[in-house]
Design an enzyme around this catalytic site. Structure first.
Site, PDB file in Angstrom:
ATOM      1  CB  CYS A 177      -0.608   0.426   0.887  1.00 24.34           C
ATOM      2  SG  CYS A 177      -1.865  -1.439   1.266  1.00 24.34           S
ATOM      3  CB  ALA A 205      -0.429   5.772  -2.514  1.00 21.34           C
ATOM      4  N   PRO A 206       1.487   7.594  -0.374  1.00 12.08           N
ATOM      5  CG  PRO A 206       1.951  10.087  -0.060  1.00 12.08           C
ATOM      6  CD  PRO A 206       1.264   8.753   0.762  1.00 12.08           C
ATOM      7  N   GLY A 207       4.110   7.507  -1.287  1.00 16.25           N
ATOM      8  CA  GLY A 207       5.624   7.180  -1.750  1.00 16.25           C
ATOM      9  C   GLY A 207       6.968   7.414  -0.666  1.00 16.25           C
ATOM     10  CB  SER A 208       7.482   9.316   2.028  1.00 16.16           C
ATOM     11  OG  SER A 208       7.122  10.230   1.711  1.00 16.16           O
ATOM     12  CE  LYS A 209       5.422   3.921   6.703  1.00 16.02           C
ATOM     13  NZ  LYS A 209       4.291   5.078   6.694  1.00 16.02           N
ATOM     14  CG  ASP A 268      -1.784   2.649  -3.635  1.00 19.72           C
ATOM     15  OD1 ASP A 268      -1.986   3.165  -2.335  1.00 19.72           O
ATOM     16  OD2 ASP A 268      -2.908   3.816  -3.568  1.00 19.72           O
ATOM     17  CG  ASP A 290       2.646   1.550   6.758  1.00 15.04           C
ATOM     18  OD1 ASP A 290       2.595   1.520   7.055  1.00 15.04           O
ATOM     19  OD2 ASP A 290       1.962   2.739   5.534  1.00 15.04           O
ATOM     20  CB  CYS A 327      -0.672   5.839  10.876  1.00 16.28           C
ATOM     21  SG  CYS A 327      -1.270   6.002  10.338  1.00 16.28           S
TER      22      CYS A 327
END
Length: 884
Positions: free
Chosen positions: A202, A204-208, A234, A295, A348
């Site tokens: 999962c 998006a948005p792509g930081s990980k 995603d 995530d 989170c």
């Protein structure tokens, strides 16, 4: 019937990802009555009065239902409660991470340590007890930094203006990533190695995803592509576009972006597609991963410091409604994991129903095949709390500690897997299950939470006519009135509820709470696959679904009609949205297709209409390989094998034979004569693509590879119709022997500053002559400074170079203005050059509108990088908040 239900599930999941939210600490357009100018910048929200005029209103940072719920769950000791709540009401400090694989990594570290850190500490030493800016102690290599300023303060404080501009610019070019601190934690526990295949389920948005790419590129040898690969997936197309835009900053050939429901991510097993032929066991191929990042979508209450509107929207039903989807996604991740591989499950959310309950169900299903790892010795400076071994479930104002206590008509909503007893599996209740976002659970507790805020009694009756309830279950409608228990008779005091302890080692899980290290909240569990899992165990979440009637599925998706809950109240947030790496205007562009946006939108409308009309079999057709191997609305991935074009490129640029091209070039257009862009893929990606072709295009690939060549038309008659792409130049530079020039620092600086310079105007006359002698068309200009010989530039992966266009009378740069500005500042700082002012431009140096300049629109405005005109409210809100 089953196909219709699956269509509904995907649509429901995507709809919840798109819901808008007021997720920022805003400054209102007008102050509250009696407030001084500039007072109260934090903690406000913009509101509208009855006439639609802007009005001030404070963000509510109170929710009695929230406090009641987490006090009862005992996620922290009672004596810490006031510290916990006080921290939750404060805005989240800004954090960012340095890309250690970027070309200017050392320069950025030096600038932070020697310039910004000293100046900020001098400026704000009296205002902060702690350092104004400091590295996060638990992040390896001092690559992640914490600021004692919120995002609002960064935008508003003039003393921070230059630092804020630095953060925005470096984020946009990919040298840093602005991301919440706790969001950086899950990838660190994957223990990524240089040859790993990694799945971000999962993404998006792509930081990980970007963080994972940093890891694999940092571990590779200088100048070489890593053997590792990342597949970022995603469920939502628009969020895939956002993911693609963010990861493009990395300029990587080791990434594939896919668009699938995570819980139904396709398996690519060649043995199943071998047409019955006998195959040697050693030649069987299947797509498996060494590492999986799971995530999952969650209720998101750990982001309340960043998204203060969560105070108003939170209710216990959000977590209850997502539990089953989270189990499905995690189980699919384990099914795709290699034996010996790691999977990290994270949310989170602080809710044990979304966290420990999901992990316990995974362990229950997989038995001895999966182990929950004790990683307490890893990242020792990261303060974390052990996972819970006992918890309760709240439903319709009542608490339940065991599944036996749940009323019969609610057993399809509150499943055994939500509770810690460990006695049941999901088999018994999946037969009467629901779509993954269980609207019944969400809506009931939403009304309960609303009533608590208004001071009403916690308990609720089940009289739908009086309370607006909507159980949405056939079982309830069949119950006689005397069989429906009066929920108001049940005690709402959680202390009187009997609970059981889980028999799994859930203390090995990690819960990060805000007041330990001034962060958001997060939950992480690290699992390892010890032996092959039973295929029926992994698949039973999907195969034991209950087939809803069309009217019930529609009712669940659209929301209960009798509840009168405003649109957006049932919003469920995707975990990845918490990442601070999105800039204005970048919400959802970049789908790597060569078909027009209009065509894609039209096909998307057709799919949506088919789904809305309940046309049976539509989804099945989309899941099968399409004509010409294409997914609907997505261009196919085609290996580029036009030998004449490849020979022309190799000859023109003098590309060495040691650079592998065969099998590594792909396009998105099956018509070789009309290919606009050619992408380069690493060997690991190449192998996955070949496998995907063999199994019938089961992967829906929306983006992949590194753009390396781009078709370029000009009036100069260049011998080569393809120019080099700035994105792929660093990969190709060590192998180019022709069309390359070596400039002094001052001439290189002038090129970046003025973008177009006539040959006689270069300060180094010899360089001007050499530039004039080049063949017309694309060329490379490398910075000569810092190298003992020209030969060393070609072998130095850190060499600085840019793509240019050689015309009849001038040399013109072909990099975007943003990248040019960043590069100009970097070399000016490195070599102590003074940035010239616009007034210093010599007549004739800058040429605007010259006929000799090629069409550069594809470099500065790539059609694949232009955001679509329509985007979700959530993305727009996040984008404006992050980088405004």
């Amino acid at each position: 019937m089953g196909g219709g239900r699956k269509r509904g599930r995907g649509r429901t999941q995507r709809r919840h990802f798109k819901q808008g939210r007021e997720n920022v600490w805003k400054r209102s357009s007008q102050p509250p009555p009696g407030a001084a100018a500039g007072e109260g910048d934090e903690g406000r929200g913009d509101g509208r009065d009855g006439n639609g005029n802007s009005s001030w209103q404070a963000f509510a940072t109170e929710n009695p239902a929230f406090e009641d719920y987490y006090k009862a769950q005992k996620i922290i000791p009672e004596e810490e409660w006031s510290d916990f709540m006080n921290m939750l009401r404060k805005p989240l400090p800004a954090t960012f991470r340095i890309n250690a694989s970027c070309q200017f990594f050392q320069d950025i570290c030096s600038q932070l340590e020697n310039d910004f850190r000293k100046s900020l500490e001098t400026e704000f030493s009296d205002e902060h007890e702690e350092d104004a800016i400091r590295p996060l102690p638990w992040y390896p290599g001092n690559l992640a930094w914490h600021l004692n300023f919120s995002r609002m303060q960064l935008r508003r404080n003039q003393a921070l203006e230059s630092f804020h501009e630095f953060l925005k610019r470096e984020n946009e070019v990919g040298n840093i990533t602005r991301q919440e601190a706790v969001s950086m934690v899950p990838p660190l526990f994957l223990n990524v190695q240089p040859d790993h295949h990694i799945l971000d389920m999962c993404a998006a948005p792509g930081s990980k995803t970007f963080q994972l790419l940093e890891m694999i590129h940092q571990s590779a040898k200088p100048g070489l592509l890593p053997n590792a690969m990342v597949v970022a997936n995603d469920v939502d197309v628009q969020r895939c576009n956002l993911l693609i835009h963010q990861t493009k900053r990395m300029c990587t050939a080791n990434l594939i972006v896919t668009n699938h429901e995570a819980q139904n991510f396709p398996g690519c097993n060649l043995a199943k597609f071998s047409s019955g032929t006998c195959m040697d066991e050693s030649k069987l191929q299947r797509l498996e991963f060494d590492r999986v990042l799971c995530d999952v979508p969650c209720s998101g209450d750990g982001t309340v410091r960043k998204a203060p509107d969560m105070w108003r929207k939170w209710n216990a039903g959000l977590g209850n409604g997502l539990h089953r989807l989270q189990v499905e996604i995690a189980m699919r991740g384990i099914g795709l994991l290699k034996v010996g591989g790691r999977i990290v499950y994270s949310t989170c959310s602080m809710n044990p129903v979304e966290n420990e309950a999901v992990v316990a169900e995974i362990l229950r299903r997989c038995g001895d095949s999966v182990e929950l790892l004790d990683v307490s010795a890893e990242l020792p400076e990261l303060v974390r709390r052990p996972g819970l071994t006992t918890w309760k479930v709240r439903d319709r104002g009542s608490w339940f500690g065991t599944h036996e206590d749940v009323p019969r008509y609610r057993k399809n909503v509150i499943s055994p897997s939500m509770l810690p007893s460990g006695k049941g599996t999901m088999d018994s209740h999946m037969a009467s299950g629901s779509v993954e976002v269980n609207k019944d659970a969400v809506d009931a507790d939403m009304r309960d939470a609303a009533n608590m805020v208004e001071g009403e009694h916690e308990t609720k009756t089940t009289d739908d006519g009086n309370n607006g309830g909507n159980p949405n279950t056939e079982e309830t409608s069949k119950l006689k009135s005397d069989e429906v228990p009066n929920m108001s008779d049940k005690k709402s005091d959680s202390t009187s509820i009997h609970t059981e302890c889980s028999n799994f080692p859930l203390h090995r899980c990690m819960r990060i709470v805000p007041h330990d290290q001034n962060t958001g909240a997060f939950f992480i569990a690290v699992l390892q696959k010890i032996s092959p899992t039973n295929e029926s165990q992994v698949a039973e979440v999907i195969k034991n679904k209950h087939n809803f009637s069309d009217d019930k599925a529609e009712k669940l998706e659209k929301g209960p009609g009798s509840d009168k809950v405003p649109h957006g109240e049932n919003t469920v947030y995707q975990q990845g949205v918490d990442d601070d790496n999105v800039s204005d205007g970048q919400q959802n562009g970049d789908m790597d297709n060569e078909t027009s946006n209009d065509k894609n939108e039209e096909e998307a409308k057709v799919i949506a209409n088919e789904a809305e009309n309940g046309q049976a079999g539509t989804r099945d057709r989309r899941r099968k390989p399409q004509n010409q191997g294409r997914w609907k609305g997505v261009d196919p991935v085609i290996f580029f094998k036009d030998e004449a074009t490849i020979r022309s490129i190799v000859s023109f640029y003098g590309i060495k034979d040691t650079f592998p091209l065969e099998g590594h070039l792909v396009t998105r257009n099956p018509d070789a004569s009309h290919v606009k862009r050619i992408y380069y893929v690493a060997k690991s990606v190449q192998e996955v693509l070949e496998l995907n072709v063999k199994v019938g295009e089961r992967l829906k690939v929306t983006s992949l590879g590194l753009k390396i060549f781009e078709r370029q038309s000009s009036k100069d008659g260049s011998p080569c119709t393809f120019r080099l792409s700035s994105e792929g130049l660093s990969l190709l530079l060590p192998y180019i022997t022709k069309q390359i020039l070596y400039a002094s620092a001052i001439d290189f600086q002038h090129l970046l500053q003025y973008r177009t310079i006539k040959f006689p105007d270069f300060l180094d006359a010899k360089f001007g002559e050499e530039a004039s002698a080049q063949l017309p068309g694309c060329c490379v200009v490398a910075l000569r400074e810092g190298h003992e010989s020209i030969d060393s530039i070609a072998t130095d992966p850190s060499a600085i170079a840019i793509v240019c266009w050689k015309g009849k009378t001038n040399l013109c740069v072909m990099v975007s203005p943003l990248d040019g500005k960043e590069l100009l500042e970097r070399i000016s700082l490195r070599y102590g050059l003074k940035l010239p002012k616009a007034d210093d431009v010599k007549p004739g140096m800058k040429i605007d509108g010259s006929d000799e300049q090629p069409d550069l629109s594809t470099e500065t405005v790539d059609p694949q990088a232009v955001p679509e005109s329509k985007s979700s409210d959530m993305e727009i809100a996040d984008v404006k908040e992050v980088v405004e």
